[in-house]
Write an enzyme that holds these catalytic residues in place. Structure first.
Site, short mmCIF file in Angstrom:
data_model
loop_
_atom_site.label_atom_id
_atom_site.label_comp_id
_atom_site.label_asym_id
_atom_site.label_seq_id
_atom_site.Cartn_x
_atom_site.Cartn_y
_atom_site.Cartn_z
CG ASP A 1 -1.97 -1.05 1.22
OD1 ASP A 1 -2.41 -1.43 0.12
OD2 ASP A 1 -2.39 -1.49 2.30
CG ASP B 1 -6.66 -1.32 -1.49
OD1 ASP B 1 -6.93 -2.54 -1.60
OD2 ASP B 1 -5.73 -0.90 -0.79
#
Length: 155
Positions: A120, A136
């Protein structure tokens, strides 16, 4: 019959492949360029790029439950493939939505298999929100599109 249906699904397949490729490229860039720095401010108090190895799921829940995620992801991918196969021509918006969610799910699953965690790197400082990645974004956008579809087409 099956081959004919697959030919009609080519648009969705292109979306899925593009989504996976873009997700994986951005994660490689994050690992190579961002990991050594940790974090880079793009817009002060608004947006940063911050490298995080997420061993959990959404919002960091269920840390180190890799096999749970792999099994759940596999089930989700099979269900979405069946939905694409069965309902692919019902709505272009639905096709795009399923392609996005599948691309995002596969992108994060690749990380879990290959690395043992999900990379991330987007950090929105203007809201209290977990650090996230391109996959995401696909999942969130697809849910919004499906919600819009349900409200305006099927209600």
């Amino acid at each position: 019959m099956v081959l004919e249906r697959i030919k009609k699904m080519i648009w969705g397949i292109v979306i899925i492949v593009f989504c996976i490729a873009l997700d994986q490229v951005t994660k490689v860039i994050a690992r190579v360029s961002l990991q050594p720095k940790g974090s880079v401010t793009i817009i002060k108090n608004f947006f940063k790029l911050t490298y995080v190895e997420n061993r959990g799921m959404a919002f960091g829940a269920l840390q180190n439950a890799r096999w749970v995620f792999l099994i759940a992801s596999t089930v989700m991918i099979v269900v979405i493939l069946l939905l694409i196969y069965k309902y692919h021509s019902k709505s272009k918006l639905f096709d795009v939505s399923l392609g996005l969610i599948l691309g995002g799910g596969i992108g994060n699953m690749i990380d879990r298999i290959k690395l043992g965690y999900v990379v991330d790197f987007f950090e929105a400082k203007f809201i209290d929100f977990p650090i996230f990645n391109v996959a995401d974004i696909y999942v969130v956008v697809s849910m919004i599109l499906i919600f819009i579809l349900i409200i305006f087409k099927y209600s």
